[in-house]
Design a protein around this motif. Sequence first.
Motif: not given
Length: 174
Positions: A9, A12-14, A16, A158-159, A162
């Motif tokens: 995560n 993937e999140r970073h 993106s 992670i959050y 986002e």
Amino acid sequence: MNKQTLKNNLSERHNSFISNMHNLTDEEFVSCKNEKWSAGQQLEHIYLSVKPVRQILGLPRFTLKLIWGKANRESKSYDELVKKYIYKLEKGGRATGRFIPKVVSIEKRDKLNVELKNEINKLNSILDKFTEEELDYYILPHPLLGKLTLREIMYFTIYHVEHHEALTKRNLIL
């Protein structure tokens, strides 16, 4: 989330977020509207918040325990941590001090993207050295949320990206 899911995560999140920063026009990257941070400032803020986490987690474990202690409770779930963060934001919580970005020029975009990607890769490598139990044992201070376990710090990281990706998109349409 187990450690592997955390690592996936984080990447993937970073990735993106970095991709979205890369795909913005020059104007979109530097534009500030309604006194909100530009996309470039959002990028720098994320970098400024990930780097110290990576640096601190690279310290010897006895140092972590000596300086910040150990957890006296179970780690919150991802959803519980996010709920707490949103609550703090609603109560007026904001970035302070070294986490507030300066004006970011278009010339810094590629460098910041690369540096952020490198920090996430290093953070994931450091996470490999911790056991699942250690992620719930060691604690670190968070400027807005107080003491968090390492697992909770990863949930936040992670959050957080986002959240700032969503802010960037929203600010572009204002």
